[in-house]
Design an enzyme around this catalytic site. Sequence first.
Site, PDB file in Angstrom:
ATOM      1  N   THR A  70       0.731  -1.130  -0.397  1.00 33.24           N
ATOM      2  CA  THR A  70      -0.140   0.384  -0.173  1.00 33.24           C
ATOM      3  C   THR A  70       1.252   1.481  -0.154  1.00 33.24           C
ATOM      4  O   THR A  70       0.908   2.084  -0.748  1.00 33.24           O
ATOM      5  CB  THR A  70      -1.149  -0.193   1.213  1.00 33.24           C
ATOM      6  OG1 THR A  70      -2.118  -1.364   1.032  1.00 33.24           O
ATOM      7  CG2 THR A  70      -1.815   1.095   1.463  1.00 33.24           C
ATOM      8  N   ASN A 149      -5.021  -9.411  -8.370  1.00 35.50           N
ATOM      9  CA  ASN A 149      -5.218 -10.165  -7.081  1.00 35.50           C
ATOM     10  C   ASN A 149      -6.788 -11.822  -7.257  1.00 35.50           C
ATOM     11  O   ASN A 149      -6.331 -12.322  -6.395  1.00 35.50           O
ATOM     12  CB  ASN A 149      -5.687  -9.253  -6.134  1.00 35.50           C
ATOM     13  CG  ASN A 149      -6.023  -8.465  -5.564  1.00 35.50           C
ATOM     14  OD1 ASN A 149      -5.920  -7.512  -6.245  1.00 35.50           O
ATOM     15  ND2 ASN A 149      -6.705  -8.338  -4.842  1.00 35.50           N
ATOM     16  N   GLN A 177       0.981  -9.386  -6.705  1.00 35.47           N
ATOM     17  CA  GLN A 177       0.930 -10.083  -6.706  1.00 35.47           C
ATOM     18  C   GLN A 177       2.090 -11.230  -7.794  1.00 35.47           C
ATOM     19  O   GLN A 177       1.621 -12.484  -7.633  1.00 35.47           O
ATOM     20  CB  GLN A 177      -0.521 -10.616  -7.627  1.00 35.47           C
ATOM     21  CG  GLN A 177      -1.448 -10.143  -6.352  1.00 35.47           C
ATOM     22  CD  GLN A 177      -1.792 -11.874  -5.387  1.00 35.47           C
ATOM     23  OE1 GLN A 177      -1.773 -12.362  -4.959  1.00 35.47           O
ATOM     24  NE2 GLN A 177      -2.272 -10.479  -3.822  1.00 35.47           N
ATOM     25  N   SER A 197       5.229  -6.462  -1.840  1.00 37.43           N
ATOM     26  CA  SER A 197       4.755  -6.050  -0.684  1.00 37.43           C
ATOM     27  C   SER A 197       5.416  -7.857  -0.003  1.00 37.43           C
ATOM     28  O   SER A 197       4.959  -8.584  -0.390  1.00 37.43           O
ATOM     29  CB  SER A 197       3.414  -6.755  -0.257  1.00 37.43           C
ATOM     30  OG  SER A 197       3.299  -6.195   0.845  1.00 37.43           O
ATOM     31  N   ALA A 198       6.731  -7.981   0.811  1.00 38.47           N
ATOM     32  CA  ALA A 198       6.453  -9.090   1.900  1.00 38.47           C
ATOM     33  C   ALA A 198       5.251 -10.290   1.711  1.00 38.47           C
ATOM     34  O   ALA A 198       6.229 -11.233   1.540  1.00 38.47           O
ATOM     35  CB  ALA A 198       8.087  -9.086   2.718  1.00 38.47           C
ATOM     36  N   THR A 235      12.931   4.850  10.725  1.00 32.15           N
ATOM     37  CA  THR A 235      13.944   4.776  11.086  1.00 32.15           C
ATOM     38  C   THR A 235      13.156   2.986  10.207  1.00 32.15           C
ATOM     39  O   THR A 235      12.347   2.589  10.367  1.00 32.15           O
ATOM     40  CB  THR A 235      13.549   4.101  12.417  1.00 32.15           C
ATOM     41  OG1 THR A 235      14.537   4.802  13.063  1.00 32.15           O
ATOM     42  CG2 THR A 235      14.857   3.166  13.194  1.00 32.15           C
ATOM     43  N   CYS A 323     -10.691  -7.630   0.996  1.00 33.80           N
ATOM     44  CA  CYS A 323     -11.501  -6.146   1.051  1.00 33.80           C
ATOM     45  C   CYS A 323     -12.555  -5.328   1.295  1.00 33.80           C
ATOM     46  O   CYS A 323     -13.097  -4.662   2.112  1.00 33.80           O
ATOM     47  CB  CYS A 323     -10.121  -4.952   1.383  1.00 33.80           C
ATOM     48  SG  CYS A 323      -8.383  -5.125   0.497  1.00 33.80           S
TER      49      CYS A 323
HETATM   50  C1  LIG Z   1      -2.199  -7.315  -1.101  1.00 33.01           C
HETATM   51  C2  LIG Z   1      -1.972  -5.975  -2.469  1.00 33.01           C
HETATM   52  C3  LIG Z   1      -1.620  -5.147  -1.798  1.00 33.01           C
HETATM   53  C4  LIG Z   1      -1.686  -4.021  -0.682  1.00 33.01           C
HETATM   54  O1  LIG Z   1      -0.019  -4.768  -0.237  1.00 33.01           O
HETATM   55  P1  LIG Z   1       0.130  -3.987   0.705  1.00 33.01           P
HETATM   56  O2  LIG Z   1       1.296  -4.811   1.666  1.00 33.01           O
HETATM   57  O3  LIG Z   1      -0.987  -5.627   2.345  1.00 33.01           O
HETATM   58  O4  LIG Z   1      -0.356  -3.550   1.824  1.00 33.01           O
HETATM   59  C5  LIG Z   1      -1.047  -4.663  -2.972  1.00 33.01           C
HETATM   60  N1  LIG Z   1      -2.105  -4.748  -4.310  1.00 33.01           N
HETATM   61  C6  LIG Z   1      -2.433  -5.807  -4.499  1.00 33.01           C
HETATM   62  C7  LIG Z   1      -2.462  -6.104  -6.138  1.00 33.01           C
HETATM   63  C8  LIG Z   1      -2.079  -7.075  -3.487  1.00 33.01           C
HETATM   64  O5  LIG Z   1      -2.716  -8.125  -4.355  1.00 33.01           O
END
Ligand SMILES: *Cc1c(COP(=O)(O)O)cnc(C)c1O
Length: 389
Positions: A70, A149, A177, A197-198, A235, A323
């Site tokens: 995000t 997603n 994704q 995103s990890a 940080t 969501c």
């Molecule tokens: C999960 C997701 C996000 C958000 O990532 P977060 O690390 O949970 O904030 C954004 N874009 C897509 C396509 C996602 O699947």
Amino acid sequence: MIYLDYNATSPCHPKVIETMLPFFGEKFGNPSSLHTMGQEAKKAIEESRAAIARCISAREEEIIFTSGGTEANNLAIRGVVKAYQKKGNHLITSQIEHHAVLNVFKALEKEGFTVTYLPVNQEGLVDPGDFQKAITPQTIFASIMHANNETGVIQPIEELASIAKEHGIIFHTDAVQTAGKLPIDLGKLPVDLLSASAHKFYGPKGTGFLYVRKGVRLIPQLLGGAHERGRRGGTENVPLIVGMGKALEICTQEQEEENQRIQALRDFLESGILAEVPEVIIVGRRSPRLSNTSLVLVRYVEGESMLLNLDFAGICVSSGSACTSGSLEPSHVLLACGYPHEIAHGSVRFSLGKWNTMEEMKEVVRVFSSIVEKLRHISPFGKEVIRNV
Ligand SMILES: *Cc1c(COP(=O)(O)O)cnc(C)c1O
């Protein structure tokens, strides 16, 4: 429990947990501190940055650590748009983006920007021709996701990014994704920014990164110290960043093999559902798709009911997008694909991962078909289907 919601989040890989642990404990230094403890932490995050850069063929200085997908999307979109707003006020995205992209564009519209939301076809694909046509002399920025997603459908990012480049438009892709699941080579792929995103690739929640191609300007959105070359104050979250680097390395190494194994499970699941459950649609089946994702539309049954019944049977899935679950609006992605409300409401997303097995798929087909049959019996329209088959 059978977990089939890996697109919502994945558990940390045991090796990732092992790598992170010392940084919650004895290796607690602040990477900005000049003493030995600080420099040890600094070295650890720089090694993670180097590992991530290697996995996606980027340079180390092109990686900015963030608090997740995000924040990476917010920084990419707002950061670039604010840096280039003197050149124009038109932006392009698609109707099927994650809310972490869509809601940023909606906010920018209120601030005076004009946004084109590109449509998709029934398979969930953006047409590069539509993108080309949407470009005006005022267009400065575009953001199109790598894979969706909900559907898992992979967009023609290379083609879209090339069109953007020809027109001098900065191009961002939300690759949350695909990072770890698909090869990403930023030496070849002409995108300017890319978010990851990890926790979607067996790393920890609350950390991610934004790739920013050398030369692309960005106004920081989180002001503070000179962290991340002045582009993101705060940080650094050392343990999580270290875990993320490890997670991406593992996924990159195991990618081909894992994709083959997972696709075999997914295909088995889909064939089973198609054979056992009448009147279902699998979205994007004829398009390039992530090997782990299956979005199933079931006529005459509500997605939420299927989700809750599956949960009761110990199977975790998602209906549409996590969501939007809980709200009565059907998935914006399915509506954009052209499905009417009553069909879009009946969606279940199965998303597979590292720890799923063939035994589980057999169980899911069995349980899912009996749940759908039960729910159709109590649905006024469902009875028709049962009579007709
Ligand atoms: C999960 C997701 C996000 C958000 O990532 P977060 O690390 O949970 O904030 C954004 N874009 C897509 C396509 C996602 O699947």
